[in-house]
Write a protein that holds these residues in place. Structure first.
Motif, PDB file in Angstrom:
ATOM      1  N   GLY A 263      51.521  29.428  95.496  1.00  0.00           N
ATOM      2  CA  GLY A 263      50.069  29.607  95.513  1.00  0.00           C
ATOM      3  C   GLY A 263      49.364  28.530  96.313  1.00  0.00           C
ATOM      4  O   GLY A 263      48.433  28.820  97.087  1.00  0.00           O
ATOM      5  N   ILE A 264      49.772  27.280  96.151  1.00  0.00           N
ATOM      6  CA  ILE A 264      49.156  26.171  96.888  1.00  0.00           C
ATOM      7  C   ILE A 264      49.379  26.332  98.391  1.00  0.00           C
ATOM      8  O   ILE A 264      48.457  26.145  99.200  1.00  0.00           O
ATOM      9  CB  ILE A 264      49.714  24.821  96.392  1.00  0.00           C
ATOM     10  CG1 ILE A 264      49.207  24.523  94.978  1.00  0.00           C
ATOM     11  CG2 ILE A 264      49.307  23.682  97.341  1.00  0.00           C
ATOM     12  CD1 ILE A 264      49.902  23.363  94.300  1.00  0.00           C
ATOM     13  N   ILE A 265      50.609  26.705  98.778  1.00  0.00           N
ATOM     14  CA  ILE A 265      50.927  26.873 100.203  1.00  0.00           C
ATOM     15  C   ILE A 265      50.127  28.023 100.813  1.00  0.00           C
ATOM     16  O   ILE A 265      49.510  27.885 101.871  1.00  0.00           O
ATOM     17  CB  ILE A 265      52.443  27.114 100.381  1.00  0.00           C
ATOM     18  CG1 ILE A 265      53.223  25.853  99.985  1.00  0.00           C
ATOM     19  CG2 ILE A 265      52.759  27.502 101.823  1.00  0.00           C
ATOM     20  CD1 ILE A 265      54.718  26.069  99.864  1.00  0.00           C
ATOM     21  N   ILE A 266      50.116  29.182 100.124  1.00  0.00           N
ATOM     22  CA  ILE A 266      49.441  30.373 100.663  1.00  0.00           C
ATOM     23  C   ILE A 266      47.928  30.192 100.732  1.00  0.00           C
ATOM     24  O   ILE A 266      47.274  30.626 101.684  1.00  0.00           O
ATOM     25  CB  ILE A 266      49.800  31.620  99.809  1.00  0.00           C
ATOM     26  CG1 ILE A 266      51.275  31.974  99.996  1.00  0.00           C
ATOM     27  CG2 ILE A 266      48.917  32.809 100.176  1.00  0.00           C
ATOM     28  CD1 ILE A 266      51.742  33.128  99.128  1.00  0.00           C
ATOM     29  N   THR A 267      47.350  29.547  99.700  1.00  0.00           N
ATOM     30  CA  THR A 267      45.885  29.436  99.642  1.00  0.00           C
ATOM     31  C   THR A 267      45.336  28.192 100.340  1.00  0.00           C
ATOM     32  O   THR A 267      44.118  27.995 100.344  1.00  0.00           O
ATOM     33  CB  THR A 267      45.411  29.430  98.166  1.00  0.00           C
ATOM     34  OG1 THR A 267      45.990  28.305  97.477  1.00  0.00           O
ATOM     35  CG2 THR A 267      45.795  30.717  97.468  1.00  0.00           C
ATOM     36  N   SER A 268      46.194  27.383 100.926  1.00  0.00           N
ATOM     37  CA  SER A 268      45.718  26.164 101.604  1.00  0.00           C
ATOM     38  C   SER A 268      44.643  26.455 102.656  1.00  0.00           C
ATOM     39  O   SER A 268      43.596  25.789 102.676  1.00  0.00           O
ATOM     40  CB  SER A 268      46.896  25.419 102.241  1.00  0.00           C
ATOM     41  OG  SER A 268      47.734  24.880 101.258  1.00  0.00           O
ATOM     42  N   PRO A 269      44.840  27.444 103.553  1.00  0.00           N
ATOM     43  CA  PRO A 269      43.787  27.743 104.530  1.00  0.00           C
ATOM     44  C   PRO A 269      42.480  28.196 103.864  1.00  0.00           C
ATOM     45  O   PRO A 269      41.391  27.844 104.308  1.00  0.00           O
ATOM     46  CB  PRO A 269      44.395  28.876 105.373  1.00  0.00           C
ATOM     47  CG  PRO A 269      45.867  28.769 105.161  1.00  0.00           C
ATOM     48  CD  PRO A 269      46.042  28.281 103.761  1.00  0.00           C
ATOM     49  N   ILE A 270      42.612  28.969 102.773  1.00  0.00           N
ATOM     50  CA  ILE A 270      41.423  29.436 102.058  1.00  0.00           C
ATOM     51  C   ILE A 270      40.699  28.258 101.428  1.00  0.00           C
ATOM     52  O   ILE A 270      39.459  28.166 101.478  1.00  0.00           O
ATOM     53  CB  ILE A 270      41.815  30.467 100.969  1.00  0.00           C
ATOM     54  CG1 ILE A 270      42.468  31.689 101.607  1.00  0.00           C
ATOM     55  CG2 ILE A 270      40.598  30.878 100.140  1.00  0.00           C
ATOM     56  CD1 ILE A 270      43.024  32.683 100.606  1.00  0.00           C
ATOM     57  N   MET A 271      41.454  27.324 100.836  1.00  0.00           N
ATOM     58  CA  MET A 271      40.846  26.159 100.199  1.00  0.00           C
ATOM     59  C   MET A 271      40.091  25.306 101.213  1.00  0.00           C
ATOM     60  O   MET A 271      39.011  24.793 100.917  1.00  0.00           O
ATOM     61  CB  MET A 271      41.913  25.331  99.474  1.00  0.00           C
ATOM     62  CG  MET A 271      42.385  25.958  98.161  1.00  0.00           C
ATOM     63  SD  MET A 271      43.313  24.832  97.082  1.00  0.00           S
ATOM     64  CE  MET A 271      44.935  24.944  97.794  1.00  0.00           C
ATOM     65  N   VAL A 272      40.651  25.155 102.416  1.00  0.00           N
ATOM     66  CA  VAL A 272      39.968  24.394 103.471  1.00  0.00           C
ATOM     67  C   VAL A 272      38.641  25.060 103.821  1.00  0.00           C
ATOM     68  O   VAL A 272      37.598  24.398 103.953  1.00  0.00           O
ATOM     69  CB  VAL A 272      40.869  24.282 104.728  1.00  0.00           C
ATOM     70  CG1 VAL A 272      40.075  23.688 105.896  1.00  0.00           C
ATOM     71  CG2 VAL A 272      42.086  23.427 104.435  1.00  0.00           C
ATOM     72  N   LEU A 340      37.885  32.931  93.470  1.00  0.00           N
ATOM     73  CA  LEU A 340      38.462  31.873  94.289  1.00  0.00           C
ATOM     74  C   LEU A 340      38.122  30.483  93.750  1.00  0.00           C
ATOM     75  O   LEU A 340      38.767  29.497  94.125  1.00  0.00           O
ATOM     76  CB  LEU A 340      37.978  31.999  95.743  1.00  0.00           C
ATOM     77  CG  LEU A 340      38.526  33.192  96.534  1.00  0.00           C
ATOM     78  CD1 LEU A 340      37.876  33.266  97.907  1.00  0.00           C
ATOM     79  CD2 LEU A 340      40.038  33.086  96.677  1.00  0.00           C
ATOM     80  N   ASP A 341      37.109  30.398  92.883  1.00  0.00           N
ATOM     81  CA  ASP A 341      36.784  29.097  92.287  1.00  0.00           C
ATOM     82  C   ASP A 341      37.910  28.583  91.397  1.00  0.00           C
ATOM     83  O   ASP A 341      37.982  27.387  91.091  1.00  0.00           O
ATOM     84  CB  ASP A 341      35.474  29.177  91.497  1.00  0.00           C
ATOM     85  CG  ASP A 341      35.533  30.191  90.361  1.00  0.00           C
ATOM     86  OD1 ASP A 341      36.122  31.266  90.555  1.00  0.00           O
ATOM     87  OD2 ASP A 341      34.972  29.905  89.285  1.00  0.00           O
ATOM     88  N   GLU A 342      38.820  29.488  90.992  1.00  0.00           N
ATOM     89  CA  GLU A 342      39.917  29.112  90.101  1.00  0.00           C
ATOM     90  C   GLU A 342      41.157  28.607  90.847  1.00  0.00           C
ATOM     91  O   GLU A 342      42.086  28.077  90.232  1.00  0.00           O
ATOM     92  CB  GLU A 342      40.330  30.323  89.244  1.00  0.00           C
ATOM     93  CG  GLU A 342      39.200  31.090  88.593  1.00  0.00           C
ATOM     94  CD  GLU A 342      38.651  30.389  87.360  1.00  0.00           C
ATOM     95  OE1 GLU A 342      39.199  29.328  86.988  1.00  0.00           O
ATOM     96  OE2 GLU A 342      37.676  30.887  86.779  1.00  0.00           O
ATOM     97  N   VAL A 343      41.181  28.766  92.180  1.00  0.00           N
ATOM     98  CA  VAL A 343      42.378  28.443  92.969  1.00  0.00           C
ATOM     99  C   VAL A 343      42.891  27.008  92.757  1.00  0.00           C
ATOM    100  O   VAL A 343      44.106  26.794  92.652  1.00  0.00           O
ATOM    101  CB  VAL A 343      42.124  28.722  94.474  1.00  0.00           C
ATOM    102  CG1 VAL A 343      43.233  28.127  95.337  1.00  0.00           C
ATOM    103  CG2 VAL A 343      42.037  30.225  94.716  1.00  0.00           C
TER     104      VAL A 343
END
Length: 464
Positions: A263-272, A340-343
């Protein structure tokens, strides 16, 4: 007339069989169109080889995303589920073909085939949906309850009045229950009905082959998955302990580590992207740490993207967010709607504060409040709190705390790794469903809903 269960199961099997044929046929049609009705053996052979895998993958995604429910879903929900299923099937097929003569399986066929699958399945499932509704008809129904009577009645009038015609509403003290039972096909029993009365109602319904729906309390939930035992020749149920075994805890933790890292790897671009959006919106803090309760009533700081204005609770104190809460920022509304606030909670999971699946962690203030109001609330903290759960997948943001507790206890009672995997995939489905993330809001009164439904409903509330 009640539908014969064998006929119903046969209809389901036929539906899934036609689904599978249409899935495969859609890809073949794509080959014919793209290769002018003469697909080369070199290109079509890889497709033929993986047909069994395509069908198996479809049946799995169909089950996960709710297409196995032929009756209760609305047509819009069915089409939405078809969209998710075909997208998941596209990704899976691409993955399979990559390892099985991938260069021979044209990528254009993958894309066109997915579009054709979606269109054909939508048309087919619309016919199935309509046939199911016609076959089921509108069943005359009786609702029996006390304090929770109004809440259940409103839910049925709002969401299922094309399936159930509410003919009678009565509390458990009514002297006319037996007469009402003779005139309906379906009976709904609320959780606050006295056990002796509930037993009499169930006995009558079973004898007369009427459908019964019961809102469970902790007693009914405890009986789920109970094993048949005996003392000499006396049959008895052994009620399993509520909680996870040491083996289940080990594999659940292993799954948490794997899923959180992915999850951290996949959502890294989204988190940025989210970090930039929050900073551009009001320049305030990016993350929001808040004390929450997890397993055995331990507290930890849950990490979320900030969705409210800075110091939102300085004047109001701890309160639940409403649908049009003015404290929520513009970016925050999007983050909440898509969850997405929960990511950032993937980091909480990796650390071990939370699990991927489990009861949602609540704030200590509300935990103490709910424990006083809801006797069964204490069972939620038998397992670790989760990023998602049964209450989040099957419920909504506005689902009552009582119903969320029921879902949470049902999850603990039915826990398995397969259930966790299913709920993880189903969470993708609800991320873009507005109804699942809407805030607490005022609804129409029961009287207004009864007038709008145009049903002739007899209300029998005996106060003695």
């Amino acid at each position: 007339m009640k539908r014969n269960s064998a006929v119903t199961e046969l209809f389901k099997f036929g539906t899934f069989l036609v689904d599978s044929i249409l899935i495969v046929t859609s890809v073949y049609i794509s080959f014919l169109v793209l290769f002018e009705f003469n697909p080369p053996e070199y290109n079509i052979r890889p497709f033929i080889d993986i047909i069994p895998f395509i069908i198996i993958a479809y049946l799995i995604f169909m089950y996960v995303f709710g297409l196995s429910d032929l009756l209760k879903k609305s047509l819009g929900e069915t089409i939405y589920s078809i969209g998710l299923t075909t997208i998941a099937l596209f990704i899976t097929t691409a993955f399979i073909t990559f390892f099985a003569r991938g260069f021979a399986y044209p990528r254009s066929v993958l894309i066109v085939g997915t579009v054709v699958q979606f269109v054909i399945l939508c048309l087919w499932r619309t016919v199935v949906w309509k046939l199911n509704r016609i076959s089921h008809g509108v069943k005359d129904s009786l609702i029996i309850g006390n304090g929770s009577l109004e809440y259940l009645t409103k839910k049925i009038l709002l969401k299922q009045r094309d399936l159930y015609n509410i003919k009678y509403i009565c509390n458990s003290k009514s002297k006319s229950i037996k007469g009402y039972l003779d005139e309906v096909d379906v009976v709904f029993i609320c959780n606050d009905v006295d056990n002796q009365i509930k037993r009499e109602i169930v006995d009558s319904c079973l004898a007369n082959r009427k459908s019964i729906y019961i809102i469970p309390d902790i007693y009914e939930i405890a009986l789920l998955n109970s094993k048949l035992n005996r003392a000499d020749d006396i049959p008895m149920f052994k009620v399993q302990k509520l909680g996870l075994t040491l083996e289940q805890r080990f594999f659940k933790r292993l799954l948490d580590i794997i899923i959180s890292l992915i999850g951290i790897i996949i959502t890294s671009p989204i988190m940025v992207f989210v970090i930039i959006a929050i900073k551009l919106n009001d320049g305030g803090n990016i993350f929001y740490g808040q004390e929450r309760v997890t397993e055995n009533d331990k507290t930890f700081n849950v990490l979320k993207f900030r969705t409210m204005v800075m110091n939102a609770e300085k004047l109001t104190g701890p309160v639940l967010a409403g649908e049009e809460d003015p404290r929520i920022t513009k970016v925050g509304r999007i983050l909440r709607a898509t969850r997405l606030d929960e990511v950032p909670q993937f980091f909480n999971i990796l650390k071990g504060d939370m699990s991927v699946v489990g009861p949602r962690p609540e704030r200590p203030f509300f935990v103490e409040q709910f424990k006083k109001e809801i006797p069964d609330y204490k069972y939620r903290t038998i397992v670790k709190a989760g990023l998602t759960g049964l209450a989040q997948v099957l419920g909504k943001y506005s689902t009552t705390p009582e119903d969320k507790v029921r879902y949470d206890i049902l999850y603990i009672k039915n826990y398995s790794i397969l259930l966790d995997l299913k709920l993880i995939l189903q969470t993708i489905k609800i991320m873009f469903m507005k109804e699942s993330s809407e805030g607490v809001k005022e609804e129409l009164s029961l009287g207004e809903l009864m007038l709008a439904s145009n049903n002739e409903i007899t209300i029998d509330i005996d106060e003695n």
